[in-house]
Structure formats: structure tokens, C-alpha cells
Design an enzyme around this catalytic site. Structure first.
Site, PDB file in Angstrom:
ATOM      1  N   LYS A   1       0.120   3.937  -2.573  1.00 21.25           N
ATOM      2  CA  LYS A   1      -0.858   5.028  -2.466  1.00 21.25           C
ATOM      3  C   LYS A   1      -0.214   6.404  -2.353  1.00 21.25           C
ATOM      4  O   LYS A   1      -0.892   7.420  -2.542  1.00 21.25           O
ATOM      5  CB  LYS A   1      -1.790   4.754  -1.290  1.00 21.25           C
ATOM      6  CG  LYS A   1      -2.707   3.558  -1.561  1.00 21.25           C
ATOM      7  CD  LYS A   1      -3.342   2.987  -0.311  1.00 21.25           C
ATOM      8  CE  LYS A   1      -4.179   1.753  -0.667  1.00 21.25           C
ATOM      9  NZ  LYS A   1      -4.504   0.913   0.473  1.00 21.25           N
TER      10      LYS A   1
ATOM     11  N   SER B   1      -5.872   3.633   4.706  1.00 19.71           N
ATOM     12  CA  SER B   1      -5.296   2.768   3.673  1.00 19.71           C
ATOM     13  C   SER B   1      -6.378   2.027   2.896  1.00 19.71           C
ATOM     14  O   SER B   1      -6.237   0.855   2.559  1.00 19.71           O
ATOM     15  CB  SER B   1      -4.304   1.762   4.277  1.00 19.71           C
ATOM     16  OG  SER B   1      -3.431   1.265   3.267  1.00 19.71           O
TER      17      SER B   1
ATOM     18  N   SER C   1       0.787  -1.242   0.000  1.00 19.03           N
ATOM     19  CA  SER C   1       0.000   0.000   0.000  1.00 19.03           C
ATOM     20  C   SER C   1       0.812   1.280   0.000  1.00 19.03           C
ATOM     21  O   SER C   1       0.227   2.371  -0.093  1.00 19.03           O
ATOM     22  CB  SER C   1      -0.952   0.011   1.196  1.00 19.03           C
ATOM     23  OG  SER C   1      -2.064  -0.816   0.966  1.00 19.03           O
TER      24      SER C   1
END
Length: 348
Positions: free
Chosen positions: A68, A120, A65
Site C-alpha cells: 500500500k 490497512s 500490505s
């Protein structure tokens, strides 16, 4: 394994008035970095523009993640935070961490970025990509890859906006450091990295939404101000860290870690235990003679500062190289600090 700041015995005649003291140039003589569980990592002194240590930093691996952060950059370059978008049906059934978005809901870009960076939420990342890609997630991902190329991230390729595991979704610790550095040009990303807990609009059924940052170092590790965690079956635990203490900023990346928080703590503490750029350049100008903390250059130092500077060892011939001040990456910054900090220097 190390990239070390190079010091010079003669700073520059244009910077100093009078002769430079005959003190030897000095370099870093810090303890070896700690042993981490992370298979790939890097730690960087942002003020000195120097990589202090790294391990397997150019290996390609899943990034989870932390993807991102790039999604945030592309979002900020293509939309206003107040723009309202509709959550698409494609968010239903997404794998991994989600923010609980409901298809048909309307969210601002700014709130979606909070859901993506703090909670997230993969659903928030896909909603942004779908909206800003003109209904095509692939079009948005193409912009992510173009930005990576622009930044020189040669060991990076994105296949989705959230960081889901895929064969062609990878990066390296060195490239992710580049991503951290690039992200600091965006105040909104810096702000998002600092949010620990935030109340968001309730869901369509009136259920309260409270997002807590997945970065558990916030508020628990001195100076930590971000940036993004990641955790998937292929990537294991990943963390992009930004830590600021007493005006010294350290950026860190750990990949494929068993404990990304412990690894980040260890390598950042080690980094702060190394000598700063200020100390490395101050030592050649410091004279131990004269007493009372007064060196021959007129420097006023406390006892603890004197002890720390005296502990800096001389360079071993053949082990270190030297360069002129003008050749260093932060030459202008160094010169400005010297002119402002030390009496009797031209332009100060």
C-alpha cells in the site's frame, strides 16, 4: 553482509585549512547484528546513505500490505486529495484487513488513503485503484509496476493494490528499502505514517468509525514515525520502519517475521548503537592530547563525546578500504557539515 562507510586520512585540501592530524582512519566496529526471526531484512542509515546490515535482502518473497505504500505513491501522482470517489461493488467480500467501506459511499481520496495506510483497509486500496485506473484495477496496478521499474526495483512485481497473496506478487527487502526511500519524498505519506488513531466519517447506518494504526510501534518505540505493516498467510509479518532520533534517521525492513515489531526494535537499536557518519568523520580530526576536551583542531567536546570517540578503533590493514571524500555518496553533505561544525575550515 555489510556495506560500510569508507573514511579517509586526508579529507581534502580544499576543505581544510592547515594540515590534517596524523590520526588513523576509522571504520565501524559494532557488535554483530542481533538474531531475528525474520527470514529477510535490511537496515539503513538514511543520513549516511549506507546499508548497515542485511540478510537475504535480494530474495523474492510475498510483501503483504506494505504494498500500500506503492499504492499511495501512485495515488498521489494521479489524484488530488480532495477528489471524491464512489466505493465500488467489488469491495464486497474482500479478504484480509478492511476498513468497512460500503458500496455506493462517497469518500475523498485523502480519507481513503487514511483508511488504507492507517487501518490497512484492502477495500480502500481497491477503491482507489478502481477510481484512478478508470474503472480498471489492472490499469492502476500497471502503473505500480511501471513505477517499480522506474525506481530500479528489479525483484518486485505487483498483481494487486492491497498486498493480497498471489504467485506474481512479490518483492525483496532491498527493493522495499528503495520503496521507503522513495516514499519519503511525499509529505502526505510521511504524515499518514505518523497517525496513531483517527476518527473517520460514520458508516451509512451512523456507526462510528475509529481507525487505529496497525503499526504498534507508534508511540511505544522511541523515534518510530512509520511506515507500514503487513501480515498474510504467505508473507507472515512484514514491517517497513522509519525511526528518527537526534537527527539520525534509520530505515528498516523485516520480511517473513514471527514478530515484526520485536525484530524491528532489535535491528534499529543495533543500528543506533553503531557509530554515526558524524563520529566516523570527526575521529580522524580529534586529538586526545591537550586536555579539557580541546583537541589540536580546536574541537570542543564533552567527556562522554571524548570517551565515545576514543573507543573508535583504528582500521585493520587489509580489512577495510579507504576512499576520498569526493567519492562517498554523501560527499556534499559531509563537506558542508565539516565546514559548519569545525572552526578554521574554509567556507565555514
Amino acid at each position: 553482509m555489510f556495506t560500510t562507510v569508507l573514511a579517509s586520512t586526508a579529507l581534502s585540501a580544499s576543505l581544510l585549512v592547515g594540515p590534517v592530524l596524523p590520526a588513523p582512519p576509522v571504520g565501524i566496529d559494532a557488535p554483530d547484528p542481533p538474531t531475528l526471526t525474520a527470514e529477510r531484512w535490511i537496515v539503513y542509515d538514511a543520513n549516511a546513505d549506507v546499508v548497515l546490515a542485511s540478510w537475504n535482502a535480494n530474495d523474492r518473497a510475498p510483501m503483504a500490505s506494505v504494498t500500500k505504500v506503492m499504492t499511495s505513491i501512485i495515488t498521489l501522482e494521479n489524484a488530488d486529495l480532495s477528489t471524491v470517489v464512489t466505493v465500488p461493488p467489488l469491495v464486497t467480500g474482500l479478504r484480509g484487513s478492511v476498513a468497512g467501506l460500503v458500496p455506493g459511499e462517497q469518500w475523498t481520496v485523502g480519507d481513503l488513503m487514511i483508511a488504507m495506510m492507517v487501518r490497512s483497509g484492502n477495500d480502500a486500496a481497491y477503491t482507489l485503484a478502481n477510481a484512478l485506473g478508470g474503472g480498471s484495477t489492472d490499469a492502476f496496478v500497471a502503473k505500480m509496476n511501471a513505477k517499480a521499474a522506474e525506481l530500479g526495483m528489479a525483484n518486485t512485481h505487483f498483481s494487486n493494490p492491497a498486498g493480497l497473496d498471489a504467485e506474481d506478487h512479490y518483492s525483496s527487502a532491498n527493493d522495499l528499502l528503495t520503496l521507503i526511500i522513495a516514499s519519503q519524498d511525499y509529505p502526505d505519506i510521511q504524515r499518514l505514517g505518523r497517525i496513531k488513531v483517527v476518527n473517520m466519517p460514520p458508516d451509512p447506518n451512523g456507526k462510528e468509525r475509529i481507525f487505529e494504526n496497525t503499526n504498534h510501534l507508534l508511540g511505544a518505540f522511541p523515534g518510530n514515525i512509520g511506515l507500514k505493516t503487513g501480515d498474510t498467510p504467505w508473507a507472515d509479518k512484514v514491517l517497513l520502519g522509519v525511526t528518527s532520533r537526534a537527527g539520525r534517521d534509520i530505515y528498516s525492513v523485516v520480511m517473513h517475521s514471527d514478530d515484526h515489531f520485536a525484530d524491528t526494535r532489535a535491528i534499529v537499536e543495533w543500528a543506533y548503537g553503531t557509530y554515526s557518519m558524524r563520529e566516523r568523520w570527526l575521529r580522524p580530526l580529534y586529538s586526545e592530547e591537550g586536555g579539557g576536551g580541546q583537541g589540536a583542531t580546536g574541537l570542543s567536546l564533552s567527556e562522554s563525546q571524548e570517551r565515545r570517540l576514543r573507543a573508535l578503533p583504528a582500521l585493520d590493514d587489509g580489512r577495510w578500504s579507504t576512499s576520498t571524500l569526493e567519492e562517498l555518496p554523501k560527499a556534499e553533505v559531509i563537506g558542508r557539515w565539516i565546514r559548519e561544525a569545525i572552526p578554521g575550515i574554509a567556507g565555514g
